[in-house]
Scaffold this motif. Structure first.
Motif, PDB file in Angstrom:
ATOM      1  N   LYS A  15       0.846  -1.201   0.000  1.00  0.00           N
ATOM      2  CA  LYS A  15       0.000   0.000   0.000  1.00  0.00           C
ATOM      3  C   LYS A  15       0.874   1.241   0.000  1.00  0.00           C
ATOM      4  O   LYS A  15       1.800   1.369   0.813  1.00  0.00           O
ATOM      5  CB  LYS A  15      -0.925   0.005   1.219  1.00  0.00           C
ATOM      6  N   THR A  18       0.931   5.725  -0.952  1.00  0.00           N
ATOM      7  CA  THR A  18       0.125   6.935  -1.125  1.00  0.00           C
ATOM      8  C   THR A  18       0.676   7.785  -2.262  1.00  0.00           C
ATOM      9  O   THR A  18       1.868   7.766  -2.545  1.00  0.00           O
ATOM     10  CB  THR A  18       0.149   7.812   0.144  1.00  0.00           C
ATOM     11  N   THR A  43      -2.266  -1.345  -3.593  1.00  0.00           N
ATOM     12  CA  THR A  43      -3.264  -0.305  -3.322  1.00  0.00           C
ATOM     13  C   THR A  43      -2.595   1.060  -3.338  1.00  0.00           C
ATOM     14  O   THR A  43      -1.583   1.270  -2.666  1.00  0.00           O
ATOM     15  CB  THR A  43      -3.931  -0.536  -1.952  1.00  0.00           C
ATOM     16  N   GLU A  90      -3.427   4.895  -2.439  1.00  0.00           N
ATOM     17  CA  GLU A  90      -4.335   5.853  -1.816  1.00  0.00           C
ATOM     18  C   GLU A  90      -3.921   7.245  -2.254  1.00  0.00           C
ATOM     19  O   GLU A  90      -2.800   7.670  -1.978  1.00  0.00           O
ATOM     20  CB  GLU A  90      -4.263   5.728  -0.282  1.00  0.00           C
ATOM     21  N   ASN A 147      -8.514  11.773  -3.290  1.00  0.00           N
ATOM     22  CA  ASN A 147      -9.153  11.280  -2.062  1.00  0.00           C
ATOM     23  C   ASN A 147      -9.793   9.901  -2.218  1.00  0.00           C
ATOM     24  O   ASN A 147     -10.609   9.506  -1.383  1.00  0.00           O
ATOM     25  CB  ASN A 147     -10.196  12.281  -1.548  1.00  0.00           C
ATOM     26  N   GLU A 148      -9.411   9.192  -3.272  1.00  0.00           N
ATOM     27  CA  GLU A 148      -9.905   7.824  -3.453  1.00  0.00           C
ATOM     28  C   GLU A 148      -8.739   6.859  -3.295  1.00  0.00           C
ATOM     29  O   GLU A 148      -7.585   7.253  -3.227  1.00  0.00           O
ATOM     30  CB  GLU A 148     -10.498   7.660  -4.862  1.00  0.00           C
ATOM     31  N   GLU A 149      -9.094   5.557  -3.288  1.00  0.00           N
ATOM     32  CA  GLU A 149      -8.018   4.587  -3.412  1.00  0.00           C
ATOM     33  C   GLU A 149      -8.374   3.522  -4.435  1.00  0.00           C
ATOM     34  O   GLU A 149      -9.558   3.272  -4.715  1.00  0.00           O
ATOM     35  CB  GLU A 149      -7.599   4.017  -2.046  1.00  0.00           C
ATOM     36  N   THR A 168      -7.196  -0.454  -6.081  1.00  0.00           N
ATOM     37  CA  THR A 168      -6.421  -1.679  -5.854  1.00  0.00           C
ATOM     38  C   THR A 168      -6.274  -2.443  -7.161  1.00  0.00           C
ATOM     39  O   THR A 168      -7.208  -2.528  -7.960  1.00  0.00           O
ATOM     40  CB  THR A 168      -7.102  -2.544  -4.777  1.00  0.00           C
TER      41      THR A 168
END
Ligand SMILES: [Cu+2]
Ligand SMILES: [Cu+2]
Ligand SMILES: [Cu+2]
Ligand SMILES: [Cu+2]
Ligand SMILES: [Cu+2]
Ligand SMILES: [Cu+2]
Ligand code: NA
Ligand code: NA
Ligand code: NA
Ligand code: NA
Ligand code: NA
Ligand code: NA
Ligand SMILES: [Zn+2]
Ligand SMILES: [Zn+2]
Ligand SMILES: [Zn+2]
Ligand SMILES: [Zn+2]
Ligand SMILES: [Zn+2]
Ligand SMILES: [Zn+2]
Ligand SMILES: [Zn+2]
Ligand SMILES: [Zn+2]
Ligand SMILES: [Zn+2]
Lengths: 315, 315, 315
Positions: B46, B48, B87, B89, B118-120, B122
């Protein structure tokens, strides 16, 4: 006559005068021949750092920072396994210079240390890896020292040779380098080169040219070979900034050894890419009588001087 | 102090202010650590996308578009044969971002799809080909996203290793990237880089540096090794525009695997050329105590910051 | 619509008008198809040099100097061991042109000799070395002739094939070239390209695109393939000046043969570097339905047009 560099913006004598550092004014040191002596596996090499005028283009003298009054400097040839006892005599009265051989293992802060003006320094290196290597002055700012002329080639001959050694009839050392506005670190950092040139350094044949890296050097004084001979170039790109796309017109590079290491064998290449400070052994045959040019196939650089010629005669 | 970037034209605070897009003003998001967890052959990663100030040169803050607040982003290491559950973010409130891993096979329009502010998102990928790969944000215009900081390295370890694995004593991840005028697509498209830099990303040794790509990062915080150790660099060139001529002063690259694939083995190289987004595994030994620099041998780029240092201590 | 070349400074009709040489004004010669006939190992190739308008970007016509009205010119395919009987008919009323095939051995001053306006010349060459080779007009100044459009690809198929021949489902010829200000040798020599583009040349499949090197050519008319097919590109970089960092987004280049020679095999590359006039055979598989772009990963050049697209459909 050489037509490759027409229209290149030249630099006025006044502009150059400003960039020449004061102690170099009126200094034009006669080239001092390098000394190379062998005793078994020990090779004793003595070179100078010196300030010498080089006519890098027609009527354009560049007060070059040089090794032994040549730019590129003299070619050094040793064998894999040799110990190099290297002495640099710095004849420049103004600033330190140094030697960085890409062919050796050493701690740069001691092994490639600065030699002060009017001093000499001696260093010992092992040459354990075969290839075609760049050498250059490593004093800060390195860009100024390379771009002002302090670069050359050291060849470390492989202990077991190249697989194609038996096929070779003729060898040349061919070097690409760039020139910028005289001693202008800003131009060297931010602009394109003013000249891109080839030179040849005399190796084992008396009749081949030994030239500086000047516009038209290898057009005015071409290489000579014969129909059907297999030719080897020990090739290197000094930069300081540009990639090279080396190509011989009218043939194919039958064998290419990247950085001159026998393991890095490629075949049938049209063009060999050389990063800044990259080398290669390239081998090819010219099958018909005539005139062949070689270039970096970045033709903007051909416009700035990057072309040489080979005259091929019948057998 | 680092002397490599003197004289680089810097950008006024006013000029930058204009280029910062409005929602990014006053935004300086704290770096969020990446999460990497393994369950058998499944690796859950994950990351960002976030807007974080990075001091890319002395007193010059760049409001970078980043992965996890770093530029280059964190290094990701997986094994050949792994499945990556990835993922992203997107913490950027203003614009979409995405992930393009050069290490995987996927349809880019779905597998590398934009993730809205502001979404994520995968995504699942197979990592079936070993090597040192670039990753980067793939959102249009890609040049802006890479040049503003969204790039990094993913290593896929070969199932059968490298033939030289047993010789390696120490490993580093070394990355080259360029910076341009702040978020200025015209400058990125038409001009030379303002800074060219190296960074190191922490891999498997606690004491090695983990830096951003800033002028002098690896001069101020040098790599450390010992005399005679065989060192491996996982090396990659992020561009976005420039070729790299990577060279370690004072040694020879004994083994080089182009793009990090074990099949692409070269030996005894002085300098490895990296196209934009090219990678390599390079291996060398530093045989004496002292200080060694590494550079791209395009010395105009060294003037702009492209130098790092290795401190070698006695055993 | 193609978004890659927005903001590129275009050239006014007036500026172009000045650069067009007088005998070319009002000249727009219809493309003449090349003639290629085989008789055993003898291949008879006839091409033209001609002046033909090419819309290299939206509403921007370039009065190109071409082979057969295309830029790049038509692809020529021969077999290793063939004898090429080559005729160049120079339909340009104004200046000489010529042919330089990188695939052959010949003395350039005779084998690549100028053909005068409204004349034709015939030359005989052996094609003994397999690969993907550039051809181009070799008349001085070569930079003008290449940059104005006189370049293309000749493929010499290896007598023993490539080790991966059996895996290949689909083949394309993909070429990168640059455009500069119209017939402006100063711009070609000193400035960055205005456009960097890809084209495809029809090979052995009727449905594939045959395009000129225009902005968006392979976005507007994408390549087509199916999920899981192994695709081969015969790839070449015409320059005239720039390096290429060729990359296909969403896959890995499983097999790469540098300059198209079977001996120069690399595996698992993310990006292949092509010097000016370098070629390669590259092979990859697209594993999912969707849209894939390919680029030179020098993203300043993507901004100037260097992107193409592949549509992958399910089987
Ligand atoms: Cu010096
Ligand atoms: Cu060096
Ligand atoms: Cu982004
Ligand atoms: Cu990419
Ligand atoms: Cu022509
Ligand atoms: Cu050529
Ligand atoms: Na060695
Ligand atoms: Na040739
Ligand atoms: Na693969
Ligand atoms: Na070195
Ligand atoms: Na041959
Ligand atoms: Na990819
Ligand atoms: Zn010096
Ligand atoms: Zn340049
Ligand atoms: Zn040959
Ligand atoms: Zn993005
Ligand atoms: Zn550049
Ligand atoms: Zn070594
Ligand atoms: Zn021509
Ligand atoms: Zn350029
Ligand atoms: Zn694959």
């Amino acid at each position: 006559s050489n037509e490759t560099a027409e229209g290149i913006e030249s630099i006025s004598a006044e502009e150059n005068e400003v960039a020449v550092i004061t102690p170099h004014k009126d200094l034009n040191q006669l080239p001092v021949a390098p000394e190379i002596e062998r005793d078994g596996d020990d090779v004793f090499v003595k070179m100078t750092a010196q300030i010498t005028d080089i006519e890098i283009d027609k009527d354009y003298n560049y007060k070059a920072w040089t090794f032994n009054g040549e730019a590129p400097g003299p070619v050094i040839v040793v064998n894999e396994g040799d110990t190099i006892h290297y002495t640099l005599e710095n004849l420049d009265p103004a600033i330190p210079h140094s030697m960085d051989f890409h062919a050796v293992h050493t701690a740069p802060d001691t092994g490639f240390a600065d030699v002060a003006p009017n001093e000499e320094g001696t260093f010992v290196y092992q040459a354990n890896s075969p290839g075609v290597f760049m050498y250059h002055c490593g004093t800060d700012p390195v860009l100024s020292h390379i771009a002002n002329g302090m670069h050359g080639v050291i060849i470390v001959k492989p202990a077991d040779g190249y697989p194609t050694d038996d096929e070779i009839d003729r060898e040349f050392v061919i070097i690409q380098n760039e020139w910028y506005k005289y001693n202008d670190l800003n131009d060297m950092t931010n602009n394109e080169p003013s000249q891109v040139v080839f030179s040849s350094k005399a190796l084992n044949e008396e009749d081949q040219p030994n030239t500086d890296g000047t516009v038209g050097a290898l057009i005015d004084e071409p290489l000579q070979t014969k129909v059907g001979e297999k030719v080897r170039f020990y090739l290197a790109n000094m930069g300081p900034n540009e990639f090279s796309s080396f190509h011989v017109i009218g043939t194919i590079l039958d064998d290419v050894y990247i950085d001159g290491h026998p393991y890095n064998h490629n075949k049938g290449m049209q063009t060999v890419g050389l990063p800044a400070s990259g080398g290669a052994v390239i081998e090819f045959t010219l099958k018909e009588e005539g005139q062949y040019k070689f270039v970096t196939h970045q033709f903007n650089h051909v416009q700035k001087g990057a072309a040489g010629k080979i005259i091929v005669e019948g057998e």
